[in-house]
Every structure is written in structure tokens, then in C-alpha cells.
Design a protein around this motif. Structure first.
Motif, PDB file in Angstrom:
ATOM      1  N   MET A 159      -1.885   6.253  11.189  1.00  0.00           N
ATOM      2  CA  MET A 159      -2.157   6.679   9.684  1.00  0.00           C
ATOM      3  C   MET A 159      -1.227   7.767   9.499  1.00  0.00           C
ATOM      4  O   MET A 159      -0.675   7.733   8.303  1.00  0.00           O
ATOM      5  N   LEU A 160      -1.079   8.474  10.418  1.00  0.00           N
ATOM      6  CA  LEU A 160       0.199   9.539  10.209  1.00  0.00           C
ATOM      7  C   LEU A 160       1.598   8.755  10.045  1.00  0.00           C
ATOM      8  O   LEU A 160       2.253   9.313   9.191  1.00  0.00           O
ATOM      9  N   VAL A 164       2.116   6.071   8.683  1.00  0.00           N
ATOM     10  CA  VAL A 164       1.889   5.374   7.304  1.00  0.00           C
ATOM     11  C   VAL A 164       2.199   6.361   6.371  1.00  0.00           C
ATOM     12  O   VAL A 164       3.121   5.997   5.318  1.00  0.00           O
ATOM     13  N   LYS A 165       1.565   7.434   6.630  1.00  0.00           N
ATOM     14  CA  LYS A 165       1.890   8.550   5.534  1.00  0.00           C
ATOM     15  C   LYS A 165       3.391   8.914   5.423  1.00  0.00           C
ATOM     16  O   LYS A 165       3.876   9.143   4.348  1.00  0.00           O
ATOM     17  N   VAL A 166       3.874   9.105   6.785  1.00  0.00           N
ATOM     18  CA  VAL A 166       5.402   9.389   6.642  1.00  0.00           C
ATOM     19  C   VAL A 166       6.131   8.394   6.076  1.00  0.00           C
ATOM     20  O   VAL A 166       6.994   8.831   5.431  1.00  0.00           O
ATOM     21  N   PHE A 214       5.441   6.478   3.579  1.00  0.00           N
ATOM     22  CA  PHE A 214       5.405   6.373   2.221  1.00  0.00           C
ATOM     23  C   PHE A 214       6.012   7.618   1.510  1.00  0.00           C
ATOM     24  O   PHE A 214       6.471   7.784   0.334  1.00  0.00           O
ATOM     25  N   ALA A 215       5.925   8.790   2.238  1.00  0.00           N
ATOM     26  CA  ALA A 215       6.402   9.947   1.708  1.00  0.00           C
ATOM     27  C   ALA A 215       7.879  10.144   2.259  1.00  0.00           C
ATOM     28  O   ALA A 215       8.628  10.925   1.172  1.00  0.00           O
ATOM     29  N   PRO A 231       2.059   1.130  -2.112  1.00  0.00           N
ATOM     30  CA  PRO A 231       1.169   1.884  -1.132  1.00  0.00           C
ATOM     31  C   PRO A 231      -0.260   1.674  -1.206  1.00  0.00           C
ATOM     32  O   PRO A 231      -1.119   1.504  -0.297  1.00  0.00           O
ATOM     33  N   CYS A 240      -2.409  -0.098   1.698  1.00  0.00           N
ATOM     34  CA  CYS A 240      -3.624   0.847   2.302  1.00  0.00           C
ATOM     35  C   CYS A 240      -4.807   0.016   2.363  1.00  0.00           C
ATOM     36  O   CYS A 240      -5.737   0.066   3.042  1.00  0.00           O
ATOM     37  N   HIS A 276       6.315  17.060  12.802  1.00  0.00           N
ATOM     38  CA  HIS A 276       5.313  16.221  13.399  1.00  0.00           C
ATOM     39  C   HIS A 276       5.774  15.532  14.846  1.00  0.00           C
ATOM     40  O   HIS A 276       5.028  14.701  15.368  1.00  0.00           O
ATOM     41  N   ASN A 311      -1.556   3.024  -7.864  1.00  0.00           N
ATOM     42  CA  ASN A 311      -2.204   2.538  -6.794  1.00  0.00           C
ATOM     43  C   ASN A 311      -3.401   1.551  -6.933  1.00  0.00           C
ATOM     44  O   ASN A 311      -3.401   0.840  -6.350  1.00  0.00           O
TER      45      ASN A 311
END
Length: 712
Positions: free
Chosen positions: A146-147, A149-151, A153-154, A165, A169, A223, A366
Motif C-alpha cells: 500500500m505504501l 502504491v501510494k508512492v 500515484f504521488a 487511481p 484501488c 521512506h 476517482n
């Protein structure tokens, strides 16, 4: 006569009915008596699941076996025969063409529903299933996933916007839920409906693994400590993890049936091409792009013919889904055209077969189930995909450039009217850029908004691709036409300045973007080549600005070399070229001074006043690009060129739409440093090509990696 004891034992033996399916009975496996059973589903052999007695279907409360009528047996046999035909896989048909045999079979509505031919796997089904499960175990634990995936998209997705996104998700949550259920998302080739959804879920890990690999390439330093726990030794070796995840995604995608393409597979191969590009493996990236294009064509993304979603129900979500697919195809088309221009390879997409319309210029929410797609108005700020749509427009210009150069190769008495016309067309496109992405006087009021976080960086990427296209247009005439050399130097300076602004608009973890590396090295090499071989064809002011831009680019590559090994090598090469260019500049200055003393004072003043060059960093079409006439430039006779170099030339340069070929670069790097005290007769200067400049440098496929790097 009494029977023997052996005969009596055989008579007393109870004849147990076979309640397992024929495949589980043959393999001596425990069967769950479903239709299809779990073992056949796991082995992707649902079409082979048959019973001597009728089992309870999935979801049925009946568990007692009953006999199968001859009609049911015949129907099952017919289904198996049709399934074993493997029409889409073996025969190579493409669905949704309306006239192929597979389309006719689907319209026959055989056996209570649309017919979907099932693939027949070989005897290594069990081994393939084990490999599938083995690769799935390489996915990191859920918190780390999950981290990452967040990185992604960001920090990564803004470059191409190839993954939505919200849809991703939603699929990710469903995949995790199915992993803990009684029906895990394993490879399945069922019929329409739930079978297609299960197929999408079973192939979803290929995209998930590749996204983790790309996210590790651009992992921010904040991270590092948390993600280092993924390494067994606790080291911050994220490149090894990235390589492992990317290779696992490719292995899993190759393991699955190639004719059962899904959007996740298309996106995975595209991200693989992007990952390889950042690793400096351009040839492999081109092949990965080809794989993504072929699977996209298998899905019909290149066709305007409507596709069915959610069982054929047309709703708002299906409209957005089609927009998402169009954006994926747009990225593939842009990559194909720009890689063809830079690598000199044939295009993989034929425009005659592409009937799909461009996607709408709007932000995708989204939640795609509420509002329908509506394009933005001219007064709205640029959307997240506006820059890619403009790249898509520029990519179609590459087709005209290729046609012009192919026609010019056949006609040796080439006229440059077509080249000037195409440059005017590019300038016309530049003038139509929205204010937030304008080349000059860009509107910065929308920078940093919720949907425009990377608008500044996107503007520089668009500027870079625009001027690189101008360089590619004039590149074949770099040694045969003075006006082309001037335009190349002007556009190259704009690219280098844009790269500096792009570096300032991004953070350190974005330095792996190969645009920062390749489009710093490539225009610097070409400008240096012009300065070394034809310094007198440029005015002294333009030459000084070009040298300053090359020096700044070399320092920038040294900075990038702290994170990218290939940039460190490029900085070394640029330092050699700068020394040669400076020596050539010194020699040209000596010749200019000698010519000035030999001329009358009036002629000398007029000559140098006409050579005045005022550099404008904006390079707007109304200033530098539009002012392409070479009458105001200092034109001194140079060996091999006449003063009338803007006219026709008998010798057309070899067609190579890359900015600089390997042969030419090696010749430039092998040339000795010019001696400013040694000049030839009159004002001509000759650069001799020799050897010795590349001694001692590493040769581990450096030229292949550095010169043949795809864009964008």
C-alpha cells in the motif's frame, strides 16, 4: 464346481462409484464435486471437468449425485470439443471484427449462452500453476504494498497518467478480498461474466508488481527506513528489489496465456518499458513497448468499435472506462512515434488500422460511477492529461517528417520547402498551447493546485518534446545546410534550458526520469558537433551561448550522476566534448580576428554587426523560431560548404531521424583537439578525425544504452 478363493474375494469387493470428476480421478486428487471443481479451476482446465455422475453446481444446495442423461453427456462432450478447438489462441482470430469465424460462433448462442472458446493447456498445467503461486508470493506484505502504491500515484503516475487511481484501488481491494476467500483469484478462462472478472483479477498481480518496481525507482528518502525492512539484511538496496519485482511481473505476464489479454497486462508492459528506459536498457524497452502495443491491439484499444463492459450494460462507468483505455493507447502511440524518431526503428502502429478518437481533455474522478465525461473549457486550467494530448498531436507530425525524409532520400535534388513548411506547422501548434503550458509567458497561477501539482514539470516536458521535434526535423541536414545548423543550435539551447528548469521543478528521487539524462546529453552532443566541425557557421554570440549551455548541461549530468550511473558516464563524455569545442572556438576566434584585420574598417563593422545574436530564453515562435532566415548571420566560407548553403544541395545526408548517430558521435569523440595556432589557407578550417579520445572509458554497452534511449 466351487469357485476359487480369489474369485470369491473379487465378488465380495464393493464396486465404489466414482464421484470425482474424470480429471481428479485420473490425477488421484481429492475433488470438491463442483462444476467445475476447484482443482480443474486452479489448473485452468475448467473445460475438461466432467463427471460420470452429475455433481452439484457451484452455489447449489444439492449434494447427492445423480446420473447424467445421454443428452447432458452429449452436451458436455460438444462443449469440450468446441473448447478444444482453441479458436482465438491457435488459429489467431481477433474478436469484435464482425466477420471472423470466432464472431460467427459467438453469435450462434451455443449451449445456453455466448460461446467462449477455452484454451487447452499442455501437460505442464500443474507446474505452471505452481509457478504462478510462487511468483505471487514475491508481492511484498500488504502494508509495504500500500505504501508503494501510494508512492507510485504521488510521485510517478503524473508523467504519463497511464493508471487510473480509483479503478486500480478498487481492483486492489477486491483482489485482497478474493485472496482470503474460498475462490482465490487464480488463472481462469471461464465464460463471460464472473469468468472475465476472475481473469482480470488473476492477471492483476502483473500490474501490481510492476508498479512496485517503478515506485522503488523513484522512492523518496523519507521512506527509505521503512522500506529497508523488505530487504533480508535490512539494507537500503532498493534497486535490487525493483529489479526483482519488475522481472517477476514479466515472468508472470509471460506465464499467462498471451491471447487472454487484459488492460492490466497492457499497462504492465508499458510500465515495464518505462522502467527499462530509466535503467538505460533502451533496446529491451522498445521490445516491451511492442508487447504492450500487441496486447492493446488484441483488446481492440486501437479501434473505435465499442467494447462491452460489465456484461454489456452501458452506464457512466463504462464511458469512463473507455476514456481510461484511450489514454493508455495515446501513451503507446506517443512512445511508438518518438522512439521511432530517436532510435531510427520502424513504427509499430499503422495509422490505417487506428480508428479510435483521442481521449477527452478532462480530469477523471476517482469515482467513475457518478458524473459523465465532460471536456474542460478553454478557460479552465490544464488537466492532468493535457500535456500528453499535445504530445499526441506532435507525434502525428513525426509521420509527416518521416514521409518528407523518405521522399527526399529518393530525390537527390532536394528542396527545403517541405522542411520549412513542417517547421511552420510545429510553430503553429506551439501558438495553440494553453496558457498554463505555453512556451513563452506561461501562466503560473495554477501551479501547485490539487490537480496541477506537477504542472510546471509537465510544461517543461512539453517544451522539451517540442524543440526536440524541431531538432529531429533539421537533423539530416546538419552538415549540408547552414540554416538547419542554426535551427538545431537554437532548439538545442532551448532543450538544455528546459532541462535545467525541469530539474529545478522536481525532487532528487525524480532524477531517474530519463528525460533529464538523455535530453541533456543528446542536444549537447549535437551542438558540440556543430561547434567542432563548423564553428564559423555560427555567430560568435550564438556560439558563446551554446558553449555556456553545454557547460551547464555537463554540470547537471554530474549532479544526476549521484543517483544515475549512466549520467555520470555522460558527464565524462561531455567534458571531453567541451574541451574540443572550446579549442575549436579559440581557432574560430583567431580566424575571425584575422579576417577582421584583412578587411576594411567599414566592411568589418558591417560584417560583425550583422552577426549580432540576441538570445531569448523563452524562444517564442515570434522571436527565435520564426526568425529562421539566415541572411542576418555571419556566413564565412567553410570547407565543404558554400555561402549559398541555404539552397539546394546535391548530396543528401543519410536518413537517420535520431539526433546523432553512433558513427558520427564516435568520429567526433575520436577527433584530436584543434590547434588554434594552426589554420588552413584563407578562412577555411579543417577538423581531422583521429583516435585516442575514448581510451580508458568503460565500454559496457555504454553507447547502446546512452545513445539509443526512448522518449518521452
Amino acid at each position: 464346481m466351487s469357485s476359487s478363493p480369489e474369485t470369491q474375494a473379487k465378488k465380495r469387493k464393493r464396486q465404489r462409484p466414482i464421484i470425482s470428476c474424470t480429471e481428479c480421478h485420473r490425477r488421484k486428487q481429492k475433488c470438491d464435486r463442483q462444476l467445475p471443481c476447484g482443482n480443474c479451476t486452479l489448473r485452468s482446465a475448467s473445460h475438461l471437468c466432467q463427471y460420470e455422475t452429475k455433481p452439484a453446481r457451484r452455489g447449489s444446495d444439492s449434494s447427492s449425485p445423480t446420473s447424467v442423461s445421454p443428452i447432458d453427456s452429449t452436451a458436455t462432450t460438444t462443449s469440450a470439443i468446441l473448447a478444444s478447438a482453441e479458436v482465438t489462441g491457435s488459429f489467431g482470430y481477433v474478436r469484435n471484427r464482425g466477420c471472423s469465424a470466432v464472431d460467427v460462433l459467438e453469435k450462434l448462442d451455443l449451449e445456453d449462452g455466448p460461446w467462449r472458446p477455452e484454451p487447452v493447456l499442455d501437460n505442464a498445467e500443474q507446474a505452471e500453476l505452481q509457478n504462478y503461486n510462487r511468483i505471487i508470493t514475491t508481492i511484498p506484505p500488504r502494508p509495504y504494498t500500500m505504501l508503494l502504491v501510494k508512492v507510485f500515484f504521488a510521485e510517478c503516475n503524473w508523467i504519463y497518467w497511464c493508471v487510473h487511481p480509483g479503478s486500480f484501488c478498487q481492483l486492489l481491494e477486491e483482489w485482497y478480498e478474493r485472496c482470503t476467500s474460498k475462490t482465490p483469484p487464480v488463472p481462469s478462462h471461464g465464460k463471460s461474466g464472473d469468468g472475465e472478472r476472475r481473469r482480470a483479477l488473476s492477471q492483476f498481480p502483473v500490474l501490481l508488481l510492476q508498479m512496485c518496481a517503478v515506485a522503488l525507482q523513484m522512492l523518496p528518502r523519507e521512506h527509505y527506513k521503512q522500506m529497508s525492512q523488505l530487504n533480508i539484511l535490512g539494507k537500503e538496496d532498493f534497486r535490487s528489489l525493483s529489479i526483482a519485482y519488475s522481472n517477476s511481473a514479466c515472468e508472470l505476464a509471460t506465464l499467462l496465456a498471451p491471447y487472454q489479454a487484459t488492460l492490466s497486462r497492457v499497462q504492465q508492459w508499458f510500465l515495464r518499458a518505462s522502467w527499462l528506459k530509466s535503467e538505460g536498457r533502451a533496446i529491451e524497452s522498445w521490445h516491451a513497448l511492442g508487447q504492450s502495443i500487441r496486447e492493446a491491439q488484441e483488446l481492440g484499444l486501437h479501434s473505435q468499435q465499442p467494447r462491452t463492459y460489465n456484461g454489456g450494460v452501458e452506464n457512466v462507468a463504462s464511458l469512463w472506462q473507455r476514456e481510461i483505455e484511450k489514454r493508455v493507447w495515446t501513451n503507446l502511440y506517443v512512445w511508438d512515434r518518438f522512439m521511432s524518431m530517436i532510435l531510427g526503428r520502424p513504427t509499430l502502429i499503422n495509422d490505417r488500422h487506428c480508428t479510435v478518437t483521442p481521449p477527452l481533455d478532462c480530469n477523471i474522478p476517482n469515482d467513475i460511477t457518478r458524473t459523465p465525461p465532460v471536456p474542460r473549457s478553454p478557460l479552465d486550467p490544464p488537466s492532468q492529461f493535457t500535456q500528453r494530448l499535445l504530445d499526441y498531436q506532435l507525434a502525428h507530425m513525426i509521420n509527416e517528417i518521416d514521409d518528407l525524409q523518405m521522399e527526399s532520400a529518393k530525390n537527390m535534388s532536394h528542396s527545403f520547402e517541405g522542411t520549412d513548411r513542417l517547421q511552420f506547422s510545429i510553430e503553429s501548434i506551439i501558438e495553440c498551447y494553453p496558457p498554463g503550458l505555453a512556451v513563452s509567458n506561461r501562466d503560473t497561477s495554477h501551479d501547485g493546485g490539487p490537480n496541477t501539482v506537477f504542472l510546471r514539470a509537465q510544461a517543461e516536458l512539453l517544451r522539451c518534446s517540442t524543440y526536440s521535434l524541431i531538432v529531429g526535423l533539421h537533423r539530416p541536414f546538419v552538415f549540408t545546410r547552414q540554416k538547419s545548423r542554426i535551427e538545431i543550435v537554437r532548439a538545442g539551447i532551448s532543450v538544455l534550458e528546459s532541462q535545467q528548469r525541469l530539474l529545478e521543478a522536481t525532487r532528487e528521487h525524480h532524477h531517474t526520469i530519463y528525460t533529464l539524462n538523455f535530453f541533456t546529453f543528446d542536444p549537447a552532443v549535437l551542438i558540440a558537433a556543430i561547434i567542432i566541425t563548423q564553428p564559423l557557421s555560427l555567430s560568435q554570440d550564438l556560439l558563446d551561448i551554446a558553449l555556456a549551455s553545454i557547460r551547464e548541461g555537463q554540470k547537471r549530468m554530474e549532479r544526476l550522476g549521484r543517483r544515475v550511473k549512466l549520467a555520470e558516464k555522460g558527464a565524462t563524455i561531455l567534458s571531453l566534448l567541451i574541451k574540443k569545442a572550446e579549442s575549436s572556438n579559440a581557432a574560430s576566434q583567431h580566424l575571425r580576428m584575422r579576417n577582421a584585420f584583412s578587411m576594411s574598417p567599414t566592411d568589418s563593422a558591417n560584417s560583425f554587426s550583422s552577426a549580432k545574436y540576441t538570445h531569448q530564453s523563452s524562444h517564442s515562435p515570434s522571436s527565435s523560431l520564426a526568425n529562421s532566415d539566415s541572411d542576418g548571420w555571419l556566413e564565412l566560407p567553410v570547407e565543404g560548404f558554400s555561402n549559398n548553403s541555404t539552397g539546394n544541395c546535391n548530396g543528401f545526408a543519410p536518413i537517420n531521424t535520431s539526433i546523432l548517430s553512433t558513427r558520427e558521435l564516435e568520429e567526433i569523440l575520436a577527433a584530436p583537439l584543434p590547434d588554434p595556432m594552426v589554420v588552413t589557407h584563407g578562412l577555411d578550417t579543417t577538423v581531422q578525425f583521429g583516435t585516442g579520445m575514448m581510451d580508458g572509458l568503460e565500454a559496457d554497452n555504454f553507447w547502446q544504452n546512452l545513445l539509443y534511449v526512448p522518449f518521452p
